[in-house]
Design a protein around this motif. Structure first.
Motif, PDB file in Angstrom:
ATOM      1  N   LYS A 212     -17.650  25.467  32.023  1.00 59.55           N
ATOM      2  CA  LYS A 212     -17.897  24.418  31.039  1.00 59.55           C
ATOM      3  C   LYS A 212     -16.841  23.326  31.131  1.00 59.55           C
ATOM      4  CE  LYS A 212     -20.116  27.671  27.874  1.00 59.55           C
ATOM      5  NZ  LYS A 212     -20.230  28.192  26.493  1.00 59.55           N
ATOM      6  N   ASP A 213     -17.209  22.140  30.648  1.00 63.61           N
ATOM      7  CA  ASP A 213     -16.269  21.018  30.689  1.00 63.61           C
ATOM      8  C   ASP A 213     -15.300  21.089  29.511  1.00 63.61           C
ATOM      9  OD1 ASP A 213     -17.663  20.079  28.449  1.00 63.61           O
ATOM     10  OD2 ASP A 213     -18.865  18.672  29.603  1.00 63.61           O
ATOM     11  N   ASN A 217     -19.201  22.087  27.078  1.00 60.01           N
ATOM     12  CA  ASN A 217     -20.588  21.993  27.521  1.00 60.01           C
ATOM     13  C   ASN A 217     -20.754  22.676  28.881  1.00 60.01           C
ATOM     14  OD1 ASN A 217     -21.328  20.199  25.303  1.00 60.01           O
ATOM     15  ND2 ASN A 217     -20.190  18.625  26.409  1.00 60.01           N
ATOM     16  N   ARG A 219     -21.696  23.234  32.506  1.00 58.15           N
ATOM     17  CA  ARG A 219     -21.956  22.267  33.570  1.00 58.15           C
ATOM     18  C   ARG A 219     -22.405  22.934  34.870  1.00 58.15           C
ATOM     19  NH1 ARG A 219     -19.743  17.314  32.130  1.00 58.15           N
ATOM     20  NH2 ARG A 219     -21.055  16.538  33.841  1.00 58.15           N
ATOM     21  N   ASN A 236     -25.678  17.997  33.135  1.00 62.73           N
ATOM     22  CA  ASN A 236     -24.840  16.898  32.656  1.00 62.73           C
ATOM     23  C   ASN A 236     -24.235  17.276  31.311  1.00 62.73           C
ATOM     24  OD1 ASN A 236     -26.819  16.506  30.687  1.00 62.73           O
ATOM     25  ND2 ASN A 236     -27.674  14.674  31.645  1.00 62.73           N
ATOM     26  N   GLU A 237     -23.474  16.340  30.716  1.00 59.29           N
ATOM     27  CA  GLU A 237     -22.764  16.655  29.471  1.00 59.29           C
ATOM     28  C   GLU A 237     -23.704  16.921  28.300  1.00 59.29           C
ATOM     29  OE1 GLU A 237     -23.238  12.237  29.873  1.00 59.29           O
ATOM     30  OE2 GLU A 237     -22.554  13.883  31.148  1.00 59.29           O
ATOM     31  N   LYS A 238     -24.985  16.560  28.440  1.00 55.30           N
ATOM     32  CA  LYS A 238     -25.952  16.812  27.378  1.00 55.30           C
ATOM     33  C   LYS A 238     -26.746  18.102  27.598  1.00 55.30           C
ATOM     34  CE  LYS A 238     -26.538  11.926  26.243  1.00 55.30           C
ATOM     35  NZ  LYS A 238     -27.499  10.797  26.100  1.00 55.30           N
TER      36      LYS A 238
END
Length: 248
Positions: A212-213, A217, A219, A236-238
């Motif tokens: 995760k970032d 989130n 990734r 992506n981040e979403k």
């Protein structure tokens, strides 16, 4: 009966000698405990302490499991639902919790099973950064693996504990409860409470490695799906899937 001076002196000396011998036996007996070997020790709780009396490890059943401590303050055991577990809790030189091992499992009358085993290591003045855990809830969900977290160590975790204690155990207004919820939400948004970064394990029979970032989130996910196909996903981040190997 009348005793002569010689007999009286003998009785006095004998009594003094007996008491002195008893005292020596008691003292040497207690000091010798340090080197005593036991086959079996039965206890509800055992505290391991430093020379100054500070507890550094507490091994206990679930009724006497050690309460969480941070910044020298002790919080209710039920605040983190630890009262369901036996285990061993570790503390640092200041008496604050720095990790532990807890476990329990059982079967309900209706046949449903639950259980957990949890070994964690905490950052100084913060929450866990490494967590080796198995969880099985009553609905049949099973997750086992090791998780790594990033923690700030800036003291926000202690503040978070204070807010949770106030929310759960103090007689406060609904407005104050809303304020607490908002404060905790802001701390999470600012990453003051840390984020999960890596998980390696099995989640409901899906072996996987997820990363995760900095915002928590997901990734990257490397896994083998339920059809026994190995896959690599990128998000992506979403949380939207933006790449995969192999392609569908």
């Amino acid at each position: 009966m009348n005793l002569s001076k010689k007999q009286t002196r003998f009785l006095i000396i004998s009594n003094i000698s007996c008491w002195a011998l008893l005292l020596v036996l008691l003292l040497t007996g207690f000091t010798g405990i340090k080197n005593t070997t036991f086959d079996v020790i039965t206890a509800e709780r055992i505290n391991i302490v430093n020379d100054d009396g500070t507890t550094v490890m507490a091994l206990a059943n679930k009724q006497r499991i050690a309460a969480p401590r941070m910044n020298g303050k002790e919080y209710p055991v039920s605040m983190i639902e630890r009262e369901h577990f036996a285990g061993m809790i570790f503390f640092n030189e200041e008496g604050d919790e720095i990790g532990g091992l807890v476990f329990n499992s059982a079967q309900l009358p209706d046949g449903r099973k639950f259980g957990a085993g949890h070994l964690s290591f905490d950052r100084y003045n913060d929450n866990q950064v490494i967590n080796l855990e198995h969880k099985e809830n009553i609905h049949g969900s099973i997750k086992s693996g090791i998780t790594f977290y990033d923690r700030t160590g800036n003291g926000s975790f202690g503040k978070n504990l204070d807010l949770i204690e106030e929310y759960k155990y103090q007689n406060i207004s609904d407005d104050r409860k809303k304020e607490i919820i908002e404060e905790i939400r802001k701390m999470k948004k600012n990453r003051d409470l840390g984020v999960e970064r890596v998980f390696l394990g099995s989640d409901n029979e899906i072996p996987q490695l997820t990363m995760k970032d900095v915002m928590g989130n997901e990734r990257i996910k490397l896994f083998i799906d339920s059809t026994n196909v190995a896959k690599l996903h990128f998000y992506n981040e979403k949380g939207v899937l933006i790449g995969e190997i192999p392609k569908e």
